[in-house]
Design a protein around this motif. Structure first.
Motif, PDB file in Angstrom:
ATOM      1  N   ASP A 251      25.761 -84.846  16.278  1.00  0.00           N
ATOM      2  CA  ASP A 251      24.623 -84.419  15.486  1.00  0.00           C
ATOM      3  C   ASP A 251      23.503 -83.977  16.410  1.00  0.00           C
ATOM      4  N   ARG A 252      23.887 -83.213  17.443  1.00  0.00           N
ATOM      5  CA  ARG A 252      22.962 -82.948  18.534  1.00  0.00           C
ATOM      6  C   ARG A 252      21.709 -82.188  18.137  1.00  0.00           C
ATOM      7  N   HIS A 253      21.742 -81.462  17.020  1.00  0.00           N
ATOM      8  CA  HIS A 253      20.573 -80.676  16.650  1.00  0.00           C
ATOM      9  C   HIS A 253      19.619 -81.422  15.720  1.00  0.00           C
ATOM     10  N   ALA A 254      19.890 -82.710  15.476  1.00  0.00           N
ATOM     11  CA  ALA A 254      18.943 -83.511  14.707  1.00  0.00           C
ATOM     12  C   ALA A 254      17.895 -84.031  15.675  1.00  0.00           C
ATOM     13  N   GLY A 255      16.854 -83.247  15.940  1.00  0.00           N
ATOM     14  CA  GLY A 255      15.868 -83.572  16.971  1.00  0.00           C
ATOM     15  C   GLY A 255      15.068 -84.812  16.666  1.00  0.00           C
ATOM     16  N   LYS A 256      14.694 -85.538  17.728  1.00  0.00           N
ATOM     17  CA  LYS A 256      13.895 -86.739  17.545  1.00  0.00           C
ATOM     18  C   LYS A 256      12.420 -86.400  17.359  1.00  0.00           C
ATOM     19  N   ASP A 257      12.003 -85.254  17.850  1.00  0.00           N
ATOM     20  CA  ASP A 257      10.610 -84.878  17.697  1.00  0.00           C
ATOM     21  C   ASP A 257      10.538 -83.398  17.350  1.00  0.00           C
ATOM     22  N   GLU A 258       9.310 -82.880  17.201  1.00  0.00           N
ATOM     23  CA  GLU A 258       9.120 -81.512  16.756  1.00  0.00           C
ATOM     24  C   GLU A 258       9.719 -80.502  17.732  1.00  0.00           C
TER      25      GLU A 258
ATOM     26  N   VAL B 249      34.215 -88.884   1.749  1.00  0.00           N
ATOM     27  CA  VAL B 249      33.646 -89.489   2.946  1.00  0.00           C
ATOM     28  C   VAL B 249      32.192 -89.835   2.686  1.00  0.00           C
ATOM     29  N   PHE B 250      31.814 -91.074   2.965  1.00  0.00           N
ATOM     30  CA  PHE B 250      30.434 -91.517   2.818  1.00  0.00           C
ATOM     31  C   PHE B 250      29.709 -91.370   4.150  1.00  0.00           C
ATOM     32  N   VAL B 251      28.418 -91.078   4.074  1.00  0.00           N
ATOM     33  CA  VAL B 251      27.593 -90.973   5.273  1.00  0.00           C
ATOM     34  C   VAL B 251      26.506 -92.044   5.202  1.00  0.00           C
ATOM     35  N   ILE B 252      26.426 -92.843   6.262  1.00  0.00           N
ATOM     36  CA  ILE B 252      25.462 -93.949   6.314  1.00  0.00           C
ATOM     37  C   ILE B 252      24.410 -93.665   7.376  1.00  0.00           C
ATOM     38  N   ASP B 253      23.149 -93.907   7.023  1.00  0.00           N
ATOM     39  CA  ASP B 253      22.034 -93.791   7.965  1.00  0.00           C
ATOM     40  C   ASP B 253      21.923 -95.123   8.706  1.00  0.00           C
ATOM     41  N   THR B 254      22.101 -95.105  10.033  1.00  0.00           N
ATOM     42  CA  THR B 254      22.088 -96.367  10.785  1.00  0.00           C
ATOM     43  C   THR B 254      20.695 -96.988  10.882  1.00  0.00           C
TER      44      THR B 254
ATOM     45  N   ASP C 130      24.796 -89.495  18.632  1.00  0.00           N
ATOM     46  CA  ASP C 130      23.382 -89.865  18.715  1.00  0.00           C
ATOM     47  C   ASP C 130      23.105 -91.208  18.047  1.00  0.00           C
ATOM     48  N   GLY C 131      24.129 -91.791  17.426  1.00  0.00           N
ATOM     49  CA  GLY C 131      23.994 -93.109  16.820  1.00  0.00           C
ATOM     50  C   GLY C 131      23.254 -93.146  15.503  1.00  0.00           C
ATOM     51  N   ARG C 132      22.972 -91.997  14.933  1.00  0.00           N
ATOM     52  CA  ARG C 132      22.153 -91.973  13.720  1.00  0.00           C
ATOM     53  C   ARG C 132      22.944 -92.053  12.418  1.00  0.00           C
ATOM     54  N   LYS C 133      24.192 -91.582  12.454  1.00  0.00           N
ATOM     55  CA  LYS C 133      24.973 -91.557  11.221  1.00  0.00           C
ATOM     56  C   LYS C 133      26.366 -92.133  11.426  1.00  0.00           C
TER      57      LYS C 133
ATOM     58  N   VAL D   5      44.039 -82.003   7.322  1.00  0.00           N
ATOM     59  CA  VAL D   5      42.825 -82.563   7.909  1.00  0.00           C
ATOM     60  C   VAL D   5      41.622 -81.779   7.396  1.00  0.00           C
ATOM     61  N   SER D   6      40.621 -82.487   6.907  1.00  0.00           N
ATOM     62  CA  SER D   6      39.380 -81.842   6.481  1.00  0.00           C
ATOM     63  C   SER D   6      38.401 -81.826   7.650  1.00  0.00           C
ATOM     64  N   VAL D   7      37.684 -80.708   7.806  1.00  0.00           N
ATOM     65  CA  VAL D   7      36.683 -80.582   8.864  1.00  0.00           C
ATOM     66  C   VAL D   7      35.307 -80.521   8.222  1.00  0.00           C
ATOM     67  N   ILE D   8      34.461 -81.469   8.584  1.00  0.00           N
ATOM     68  CA  ILE D   8      33.114 -81.554   8.021  1.00  0.00           C
ATOM     69  C   ILE D   8      32.083 -81.108   9.048  1.00  0.00           C
ATOM     70  N   ASP D   9      31.151 -80.259   8.636  1.00  0.00           N
ATOM     71  CA  ASP D   9      30.039 -79.845   9.483  1.00  0.00           C
ATOM     72  C   ASP D   9      28.949 -80.918   9.362  1.00  0.00           C
ATOM     73  N   THR D  10      28.565 -81.542  10.485  1.00  0.00           N
ATOM     74  CA  THR D  10      27.583 -82.631  10.419  1.00  0.00           C
ATOM     75  C   THR D  10      26.175 -82.139  10.093  1.00  0.00           C
ATOM     76  N   ALA D  11      25.923 -80.850  10.289  1.00  0.00           N
ATOM     77  CA  ALA D  11      24.589 -80.327   9.984  1.00  0.00           C
ATOM     78  C   ALA D  11      24.368 -80.213   8.482  1.00  0.00           C
TER      79      ALA D  11
END
Length: 397
Positions: free
Chosen positions: A239-246, A208-213, A194-197, A280-286
Motif C-alpha cells: 500500500d505504498r501510495h497511502a502517504g503518512k503525510d501531505e 475478502v475483508f479488509v481490516i484497519d490495524t 506498511d502495516g496499515r491493512k 486466483v483473484s487479484v485485488i488492487d490495494t488502492a
C-alpha cells in the motif's frame, strides 16, 4: 555522499554468496508427507524433504535460514535447515492440529495456530526451538500473520458453527487485545508491508475483508472474489501510495496519474486463491477491487509472492502442482510438479525484511530488487542530511 550508500550496498550484494541470494519456495505436500523445494530462479524442484505427517502451514524465517512446518495430523512443528534441506528439530506444540505458521520480522518468534476446538496459538522461541507461551484465541484458529513492526499478530478463527472472528495478539505481552467479528469462515490472512491493512480470505462468504490495524475494525465493504477463497498474499509494494503525510500523499497521487497516463497498474496487489473456482483473484490495494482473475490448477490453496514482487506461486492441491504467475502481466509463466496434495498455507517464500535508509539491514538481494520508493526515500533523506551538514488439516474434495 548520496552515492556512497548505493556503492556500499552494491558491493555487499556482490560479495554475498549465491546461496544467500537464492530464493526458494517451500511447498508442503499434505499426503506425500514431505516438502518440495522450488528454486524460483529456474522454477525447478531442487530437493524433496521428508517431514512429519500431514504437512500444512509453512513459514520461512526473514533471513531464509530456516523453515517452520506445521504437521496438521500430529501436534508437532518441524524445523528445516535451508542450507542442508534437512529437518533439524521437531517441536511439540499444544493442541491437536497445528495449522498456520508465521515468523516475526526479527526472526525471534514463531506463532502457530491449533485448528482444533481447543482454540489457541503456541509461541516458539527460535533460539531454543521451544514453546514459551500458549495464547487462548477463538475456536478453530487457522491463518496467522504478523505486522511488519512485529507488534501484533492477526489470527483467523473458523468458529463453526458460530460466525468467524479475527483475534489480535500483542506480541509484547502475548495476550489478545481485540476480537474482530467477520462472519462466514475465515482462513488466509496477510498484512500490507506498511502495516496499515490486513486482508482476510473469508471462505464462507466468498469475499475478502479488509481490516484497519489502527482501529482493528473492518473498513469498507467486503470484496467479492471466487468460491471458497483460502490463501492470500500481498505484494511487497503493498500500500505504498497511502502517504503518512501531505507530502507523501501528493507524491502518491502524482505516481497514480503517471501510471494512469501510461496505462499501467500502480500500487500493490493482493492475490487470493479461490479453491472451488480453480482460479486466483487479484485485488488492487488502492481501490480494493478485483482487477484480474487468473485460471490456475485444481483446488488452489496456498499462495506466496517472491521478495522482489515479480512472481506469485500458487499451490494447487488437486492437480499436484504449483503455478507461477508474472505479477506485471498476471500471466502464468510456468507449472511445476510437486508432491501429492500441496497445501503450502502461509508465507512459503522468504518475505522481504523492512528496509531502512542508510543501512542494508537484513535485506539480502540485489540493488535492482530494492523497492523503487526505498531508493527515492533514501535519496531524499540523504539530501536533507546534506543540508544539515552545510548548516528503516484436510482439504480434499
Amino acid at each position: 555522499m548520496r552515492r556512497s550508500f548505493a556503492a556500499i550496498t552494491a558491493l555487499a550484494c556482490l560479495v554475498a554468496p549465491a546461496s544467500v541470494l537464492a530464493e526458494n519456495a517451500y511447498i508442503t505436500n499434505l499426503v506425500s508427507a514431505n516438502v518440495s523445494v522450488i528454486d524460483t530462479a529456474t522454477n525447478t524442484v531442487i530437493a524433496t524433504i521428508p517431514v512429519g505427517i500431514g504437512q500444512n502451514g509453512v513459514a520461512v524465517t526473514p533471513d531464509g535460514s530456516k523453515v517452520y512446518v506445521a504437521n496438521v495430523n500430529v501436534p508437532f512443528v518441524s524445523v528445516i535447515d535451508t542450507a542442508t534441506n534437512t529437518v533439524i528439530a521437531t517441536i511439540p506444540v499444544g493442541g491437536l492440529s497445528p495449522f498456520g505458521v508465521a515468523v516475526t520480522p526479527d526472526g525471534s518468534k514463531v506463532y502457530v495456530t491449533d485448528s482444533s476446538r481447543l482454540g489457541h496459538v503456541s509461541v516458539i522461541d527460535t533460539a531454543t526451538n521451544t514453546v514459551i507461551a500458549t495464547i487462548p484465541v477463538g475456536i478453530g484458529p487457522r491463518g496467522v500473520a504478523v505486522t511488519p513492526d512485529g507488534s501484533k499478530v492477526y489470527v483467523t478463527n473458523v468458529q463453526l458453527p458460530n460466525p468467524s472472528v479475527v483475534s489480535v495478539i500483542a506480541t509484547a505481552t502475548n495476550t489478545v487485545i481485540a476480537t474482530i467479528p467477520l462472519g462466514g469462515e475465515s482462513n488466509g490472512v496477510a498484512v500490507t508491508p506498511d502495516g496499515r491493512k490486513v486482508y482476510v480470505a473469508n471462505s464462507g462468504s466468498n469475499n475478502v475483508f479488509v481490516i484497519d490495524t489502527a482501529t482493528n475494525a473492518v473498513i469498507g465493504s467486503p470484496i467479492p472474489v471466487g468460491l471458497f477463497p483460502f490463501g492470500v498474499a500481498v505484494t511487497p509494494d503493498g500500500d505504498r501510495h497511502a502517504g503518512k503525510d501531505e507530502k507523501e500523499a501528493q507524491h502518491g497521487e502524482a505516481e497514480r496519474d503517471r501510471h494512469r497516463r501510461a496505462g499501467e497498474h500502480e500500487g500493490g496487489k493482493v492475490y487470493v486463491a479461490n479453491r472451488d473456482n480453480d482460479n486466483v483473484s487479484v485485488i488492487d490495494t488502492a481501490t480494493n477491487t478485483v482487477i484480474a482473475t487468473i485460471p490456475v490448477g485444481s483446488f488452489p490453496l496456498g499462495v506466496a509472492v517472491t521478495p522482489d514482487g515479480r512472481k506469485v506461486y500458487v499451490a494447487n492441491s488437486g492437480s499436484n502442482n504449483v503455478f507461477v504467475i508474472d505479477t506485471a502481466s498476471n500471466l502464468v509463466l510456468a507449472v511445476v510438479s510437486v508432491g501429492i496434495q500441496p497445501v503450502a498455507f502461509g508465507a512459503f517464500i522468504r518475505q522481504p525484511a523492512p528496509f531502512a535508509c542508510g543501512r542494508l539491514g537484513r535485506f539480502q538481494g540485489s540493488i535492482a530488487r530494492l523497492p523503487k520508493e526505498s531508493n527515492e526515500d533514501c535519496e531524499e533523506e540523504d539530501d536533507s542530511q546534506g543540508d544539515n551538514d552545510n548548516q528503516g488439516e484436510d482439504f480434499g474434495r
